[in-house]
Design a protein around this motif. Structure first.
Motif, PDB file in Angstrom:
ATOM      1  N   ASP B  30       0.834  -1.199   0.000  1.00 20.56           N
ATOM      2  CA  ASP B  30       0.000   0.000   0.000  1.00 20.56           C
ATOM      3  C   ASP B  30       0.870   1.252   0.000  1.00 20.56           C
ATOM      4  OD1 ASP B  30      -2.241  -1.556   0.001  1.00 20.56           O
ATOM      5  OD2 ASP B  30      -3.076  -0.769   1.868  1.00 20.56           O
ATOM      6  N   MET B  33       1.690   2.151  -3.444  1.00 21.62           N
ATOM      7  CA  MET B  33       0.536   2.749  -4.124  1.00 21.62           C
ATOM      8  C   MET B  33       0.304   4.180  -3.641  1.00 21.62           C
ATOM      9  SD  MET B  33       0.034   0.538  -6.237  1.00 21.62           S
ATOM     10  CE  MET B  33      -1.237   1.511  -7.019  1.00 21.62           C
ATOM     11  N   ARG B  34       0.575   4.392  -2.366  1.00 25.03           N
ATOM     12  CA  ARG B  34       0.455   5.758  -1.851  1.00 25.03           C
ATOM     13  C   ARG B  34       1.441   6.685  -2.562  1.00 25.03           C
ATOM     14  NH1 ARG B  34      -1.360   8.137   3.102  1.00 25.03           N
ATOM     15  NH2 ARG B  34      -1.889   6.080   3.924  1.00 25.03           N
ATOM     16  N   GLU B  35       2.664   6.195  -2.778  1.00 21.85           N
ATOM     17  CA  GLU B  35       3.662   7.014  -3.474  1.00 21.85           C
ATOM     18  C   GLU B  35       3.236   7.320  -4.914  1.00 21.85           C
ATOM     19  OE1 GLU B  35       7.595   5.694  -0.867  1.00 21.85           O
ATOM     20  OE2 GLU B  35       7.218   4.765  -2.814  1.00 21.85           O
ATOM     21  N   VAL B  36       2.649   6.327  -5.559  1.00 21.16           N
ATOM     22  CA  VAL B  36       2.127   6.567  -6.910  1.00 21.16           C
ATOM     23  C   VAL B  36       1.046   7.640  -6.859  1.00 21.16           C
ATOM     24  CG1 VAL B  36       0.764   5.558  -8.798  1.00 21.16           C
ATOM     25  CG2 VAL B  36       2.681   4.271  -7.802  1.00 21.16           C
ATOM     26  N   TYR B  37       0.105   7.471  -5.938  1.00 21.72           N
ATOM     27  CA  TYR B  37      -0.996   8.435  -5.857  1.00 21.72           C
ATOM     28  C   TYR B  37      -0.486   9.840  -5.557  1.00 21.72           C
ATOM     29  CZ  TYR B  37      -5.030  11.087  -4.519  1.00 21.72           C
ATOM     30  OH  TYR B  37      -5.973  12.091  -4.448  1.00 21.72           O
ATOM     31  N   GLU B  38       0.480   9.941  -4.647  1.00 18.71           N
ATOM     32  CA  GLU B  38       0.982  11.265  -4.259  1.00 18.71           C
ATOM     33  C   GLU B  38       1.685  11.981  -5.418  1.00 18.71           C
ATOM     34  OE1 GLU B  38       0.157  12.837  -1.611  1.00 18.71           O
ATOM     35  OE2 GLU B  38      -0.793  11.192  -0.521  1.00 18.71           O
ATOM     36  N   ALA B 140       6.862   4.109 -10.722  1.00 17.52           N
ATOM     37  CA  ALA B 140       7.229   3.439  -9.473  1.00 17.52           C
ATOM     38  C   ALA B 140       8.119   2.220  -9.717  1.00 17.52           C
ATOM     39  CB  ALA B 140       5.970   3.017  -8.716  1.00 17.52           C
TER      40      ALA B 140
END
Lengths: 197, 197
Positions: B30, B33-38, B140
């Protein structure tokens, strides 16, 4: 940070990039647009259908034809940009499928035979490509100014009189001008967008 | 080459990136995925409407619920991916507009008051965001496997029973496995996609 893309590239494409609302008086060449295309063409579409078409509006005559169909708030910035791209979907993209998808050339005359299927799938995939294109403009060191505020039917009649393309998005392209950027608006927190099941 | 993005980043995102059809047995966290979203959250949408929602399907139970709605050819790779994202449009994205667009909070109750307008604009802008998301996965250092082949109504009933979201694309995410990639299919030449006026 585990992201493979280096921080400068993250800034260029995402973190420091902003939609531009004014543009410097500096031309954008067809050669720059070719370099953008030669990158973004590789990003994926379903069945490699590649339905996006890009109309580069540069001459004063073509610009005048476009600006009249933009919503009023979008006219000054469109007039002031050195180049504006009309992104559209080719509703007859299936004609190219035999060369684009050599492993399944028959899709042209089966799944994509119906105009309604083509419009739905083509619009979705050309819109994905519009997303790639906006990031490609930024990758080229240029600012993008995407706009949905225009008379779609008007643009289609003006530029796609044969009815074979439909406009999706208009994007101003150039180096940012004075006061080009608005303050960054807030984004939604991760927790409100992403749910793990 | 005048492109500002360095060649390694161009390769990572575009030139050397391929849709993956098999995945290594290595988890995607997760946190990744947070890094991708940010990163991708900053890419533009009209009026900053940010309508994309991301359902991360990880647990065996959730995975089984998803796989049954995938088309047959997409089931093995979806089962084999460490993480699968269901990308959807939030049809009630307008509820967040007052915080997302402080300069024009009234759009929530005027332009976006009609469900039909919201669905059209939300779907278009969430699809742009799906394009950004696919490139974000690659940024990523992960491989993406986007798939349109699934029962959309089935997925919507299964995961969005309240009717407030509609699925757009399902994306497998992970490190590539054995024979992950198909040979690169041809792309259209610049001259067939881009027209300068």
């Amino acid at each position: 940070m585990t992201v493979a893309l280096d921080p400068a590239a993250q800034d260029l494409l995402f973190r420091e990039a902003h939609t531009a609302h004014t543009f410097a008086d500096e031309p954008v060449s067809d050669e720059q647009m070719r370099e953008v295309y030669e990158m973004v063409k590789y990003a994926p579409t379903a069945f490699n259908q590649s339905p996006l078409r890009i109309t580069l509006v540069r001459s004063p005559e073509a610009r005048a034809r476009l600006v009249q169909h933009m919503s009023e708030g979008n006219r000054p910035k469109t007039s002031g940009a050195p180049l504006t791209a009309v992104l559209s979907v080719d509703l007859e993209f299936h004609e190219r499928l035999p060369e684009l998808l050599p492993r399944a050339p028959g899709l042209k005359d089966t799944f994509f035979a119906e105009a309604e299927t083509r419009e739905a799938h083509g619009t979705f995939n050309a819109t994905l490509q519009a997303g790639y294109f906006i990031l490609g403009i930024r990758a080229a060191g240029l600012a993008a100014g995407p706009m949905s505020g225009f008379d779609r039917d008007g643009v289609d009649k003006e530029f796609f009189g044969d009815g074979k393309q439909k406009s999706l998005l208009v994007v101003n392209i150039g180096k940012p001008g004075e006061d080009a950027y608005r303050p960054r608006s807030p984004r939604l927190p991760y927790e409100d967008v992403c749910t793990t099941l």
